[in-house]
Enzyme design. Structure first.
Site, PDB file in Angstrom:
ATOM      1  N   ASN A  92      -9.853   0.230   0.482  1.00  0.00           N
ATOM      2  CA  ASN A  92      -8.620   0.185   0.480  1.00  0.00           C
ATOM      3  C   ASN A  92      -8.112  -0.475  -0.871  1.00  0.00           C
ATOM      4  OD1 ASN A  92      -5.677  -0.259   0.702  1.00  0.00           O
ATOM      5  ND2 ASN A  92      -5.778  -0.786   2.788  1.00  0.00           N
ATOM      6  N   HIS A 131      -3.229   7.639   2.373  1.00  0.00           N
ATOM      7  CA  HIS A 131      -3.707   6.385   2.124  1.00  0.00           C
ATOM      8  C   HIS A 131      -5.174   6.045   2.511  1.00  0.00           C
ATOM      9  CE1 HIS A 131      -3.693   2.339   1.029  1.00  0.00           C
ATOM     10  NE2 HIS A 131      -3.597   1.758   2.351  1.00  0.00           N
ATOM     11  N   CYS A 177       0.713  -1.318  -0.035  1.00  0.00           N
ATOM     12  CA  CYS A 177       0.082   0.048  -0.110  1.00  0.00           C
ATOM     13  C   CYS A 177       1.064   1.229  -0.040  1.00  0.00           C
ATOM     14  CB  CYS A 177      -0.880   0.107   1.109  1.00  0.00           C
ATOM     15  SG  CYS A 177      -2.128  -1.344   1.332  1.00  0.00           S
TER      16      CYS A 177
HETATM   17  O1  UT7 Z   1      -3.050  -0.696   4.031  1.00  0.00           O
HETATM   18  C1  UT7 Z   1      -3.003  -1.377   5.418  1.00  0.00           C
HETATM   19  C2  UT7 Z   1      -4.074  -2.276   5.278  1.00  0.00           C
HETATM   20  N1  UT7 Z   1      -4.755  -2.593   6.745  1.00  0.00           N
HETATM   21  C3  UT7 Z   1      -5.371  -1.687   7.724  1.00  0.00           C
HETATM   22  O2  UT7 Z   1      -5.185  -0.466   7.257  1.00  0.00           O
HETATM   23  C4  UT7 Z   1      -6.025  -2.613   8.679  1.00  0.00           C
HETATM   24  C5  UT7 Z   1      -5.820  -1.546  10.028  1.00  0.00           C
HETATM   25  N2  UT7 Z   1      -6.876  -2.023  10.855  1.00  0.00           N
HETATM   26  C6  UT7 Z   1      -8.123  -1.669  10.993  1.00  0.00           C
HETATM   27  O3  UT7 Z   1      -8.587  -0.972   9.981  1.00  0.00           O
HETATM   28  C7  UT7 Z   1      -9.150  -2.420  11.874  1.00  0.00           C
HETATM   29  O4  UT7 Z   1      -8.381  -3.089  13.049  1.00  0.00           O
HETATM   30  C8  UT7 Z   1     -10.224  -3.216  11.488  1.00  0.00           C
HETATM   31  C9  UT7 Z   1     -11.219  -2.409  10.860  1.00  0.00           C
HETATM   32  C10 UT7 Z   1      -9.769  -4.487  10.719  1.00  0.00           C
HETATM   33  C11 UT7 Z   1     -10.914  -3.601  12.694  1.00  0.00           C
HETATM   34  O5  UT7 Z   1     -11.453  -2.681  13.392  1.00  0.00           O
HETATM   35  P1  UT7 Z   1     -11.302  -2.794  14.912  1.00  0.00           P
HETATM   36  O6  UT7 Z   1     -12.097  -1.629  15.447  1.00  0.00           O
HETATM   37  O7  UT7 Z   1      -9.666  -2.716  15.264  1.00  0.00           O
HETATM   38  O8  UT7 Z   1     -11.922  -4.277  15.465  1.00  0.00           O
HETATM   39  P2  UT7 Z   1     -11.358  -5.405  16.193  1.00  0.00           P
HETATM   40  O9  UT7 Z   1     -10.427  -6.147  15.466  1.00  0.00           O
HETATM   41  O10 UT7 Z   1     -10.875  -5.022  17.612  1.00  0.00           O
HETATM   42  O11 UT7 Z   1     -12.522  -6.215  16.670  1.00  0.00           O
HETATM   43  C12 UT7 Z   1     -13.755  -5.755  17.486  1.00  0.00           C
HETATM   44  C13 UT7 Z   1     -14.831  -6.843  17.253  1.00  0.00           C
HETATM   45  C14 UT7 Z   1     -14.303  -8.294  17.433  1.00  0.00           C
HETATM   46  O12 UT7 Z   1     -15.265  -8.968  18.336  1.00  0.00           O
HETATM   47  P3  UT7 Z   1     -15.127  -9.424  19.748  1.00  0.00           P
HETATM   48  O13 UT7 Z   1     -13.926 -10.059  19.857  1.00  0.00           O
HETATM   49  O14 UT7 Z   1     -15.091  -7.904  20.451  1.00  0.00           O
HETATM   50  O15 UT7 Z   1     -16.435 -10.025  20.191  1.00  0.00           O
HETATM   51  C15 UT7 Z   1     -14.280  -8.565  15.875  1.00  0.00           C
HETATM   52  O16 UT7 Z   1     -14.445  -9.905  15.963  1.00  0.00           O
HETATM   53  O17 UT7 Z   1     -15.283  -6.588  16.303  1.00  0.00           O
HETATM   54  C16 UT7 Z   1     -15.545  -7.892  15.464  1.00  0.00           C
HETATM   55  N3  UT7 Z   1     -15.339  -7.912  14.062  1.00  0.00           N
HETATM   56  C17 UT7 Z   1     -16.597  -7.587  13.476  1.00  0.00           C
HETATM   57  N4  UT7 Z   1     -17.812  -7.305  13.437  1.00  0.00           N
HETATM   58  C18 UT7 Z   1     -18.453  -7.178  12.595  1.00  0.00           C
HETATM   59  C19 UT7 Z   1     -14.248  -7.799  13.410  1.00  0.00           C
HETATM   60  N5  UT7 Z   1     -14.479  -7.454  11.988  1.00  0.00           N
HETATM   61  C20 UT7 Z   1     -15.805  -7.524  11.836  1.00  0.00           C
HETATM   62  C21 UT7 Z   1     -16.664  -7.124  10.980  1.00  0.00           C
HETATM   63  N6  UT7 Z   1     -18.137  -7.217  11.235  1.00  0.00           N
HETATM   64  N7  UT7 Z   1     -16.320  -7.105   9.648  1.00  0.00           N
END
Ligand code: UT7
Length: 320
Positions: free
Chosen positions: A277, A247, A112
């Site tokens: 993205n 980005h 990226c």
């Molecule tokens: O170019 C580089 C590319 N990568 C990035 O930029 C990624 C950077 N990371 C992110 O953007 C975020 O970490 C995500 C969007 C991937 C995830 O968001 P988050 O606020 O960090 O969520 P999390 O991983 O802490 O998950 C919180 C909760 C979890 O459930 P529990 O364990 O609290 O019950 C996840 O299982 O949200 C759940 N979860 C979802 N729920 C509904 C994770 N993905 C999803 C989803 N829909 N798509």
């Protein structure tokens, strides 16, 4: 000698996949994706379309905007982590498709961060007199490498291509400064394990694996750090920025940095709601759209800043 952008172009595949479409196949919702990422929909290529097919459309538009014919291009750089094949490079495939005869061509791999890395390399090669007109493309088709059952990754990415044409100028304008960095020790947080020489038959899978939280923390830290660093190198302050083009990964990362830098919404370009993205394509697509929407005028100071697998990050500052 400096390198100046004289033409931009972008191309997105026509197929739209909305958050509600994804909610039919994985346990997620439109509301969750909008709130946690800002993304509303993304574009997805069909099985017959490869990265060079997107790149060629963006490149044609950039060449036409630059009013240059293919013969005048002397270097092609394609920034991509999803090449058509291991070799020939996507840049050579693009060269053939565009009928560019008098040029060198190579791919640049910084995921990226690719476009920022490519812009730094291209402008350096123009500044030292090696090349006059460079076609620089950021193009990726990451949706081909998604695990569509993993809601932590499949909601984030989309496909697309953006291109710019750079030319030499003896005025104090164009790409003023570049800053690039990598932190390989965090590489394990964002990986596509299979398909390379470690695992040519992709026994470990050919799908993106990401530790979302770790990448998020990294992204917040380095997006801010890279903007601060490029301003320091250029001896400027956040108040001097006319437009920040970050980005397009997650609106929460962008908002955090904008707030820390004291940049109002008008000074930060965001289009991730439409495309998700798109990896190396995200910044050149945003640059092209910002230009077409009249958000950039002559003399403006534009900062491009991003991060990606590697983990890598970097920024460029441009006087338009
Ligand atoms: O170019 C580089 C590319 N990568 C990035 O930029 C990624 C950077 N990371 C992110 O953007 C975020 O970490 C995500 C969007 C991937 C995830 O968001 P988050 O606020 O960090 O969520 P999390 O991983 O802490 O998950 C919180 C909760 C979890 O459930 P529990 O364990 O609290 O019950 C996840 O299982 O949200 C759940 N979860 C979802 N729920 C509904 C994770 N993905 C999803 C989803 N829909 N798509």
């Amino acid at each position: 000698m400096r390198a100046k952008i004289i033409g931009t172009g972008s191309y997105l595949p026509p197929k739209i996949v909305t958050n509600n479409d994804l909610a039919k196949t994985v346990e997620t919702s439109d509301e969750w994706i909008r709130e946690r990422t800002g993304i509303e929909e993304r574009r997805v290529t069909d099985e017959n379309t490869a990265t060079s097919d997107l790149a060629v459309e963006a490149a044609k538009k950039a060449l036409s905007a630059a009013r240059l014919s293919p013969e005048e291009i002397d270097l092609i750089i394609v920034c991509t982590c999803t090449p058509d094949m291991l070799f020939p490079s996507t840049a050579c495939i693009l060269q053939d498709k565009l009928g560019i005869k008098n040029a060198a061509a190579f791919d640049l791999s910084a995921a990226c961060s690719g476009f920022n890395f490519g812009l730094a390399v291209a402008s350096g090669l123009i500044e030292n007199g090696a090349y006059k007109n460079i076609l620089l493309v950021g193009a990726d088709t990451l949706t081909k490498y998604l695990d569509w059952t993993d809601r932590g990754t499949c909601i984030l990415f989309g496909d697309g291509a953006g291109a710019v044409v750079l030319t030499a100028t003896d005025k104090e304008e164009g790409v003023l400064r570049s800053y690039l960095k990598a932190e390989g020790l965090f590489g394990k947080y964002l990986v596509m394990p299979g398909g390379g020489s470690r695992d040519p038959e992709a026994k470990n899978g050919r799908q993106i694996r990401m530790a979302g939280k770790e990448v998020f923390k990294f992204a917040v830290r380095v997006l801010e750090a890279s903007v601060e660093k490029i301003l320091e190198i250029a001896k400027l302050t956040p108040a001097d920025i006319d437009l920040l083009i970050p980005h397009q990964a997650n609106i929460r990362i962008i908002d955090h940095v904008a707030k820390k830098m004291g940049l109002s919404k008008e000074k930060v370009y965001v289009n991730l709601q439409k495309y998700g993205n798109t990896s190396a394509a995200s910044i050149p697509i945003a640059l092209d759209e910002a230009l077409k929407e009249g958000r950039i005028k002559s003399g403006d100071l534009i900062v491009l800043s991003g991060f990606g697998a590697g983990l890598t990050y970097g920024a460029n500052i441009i006087q338009w």
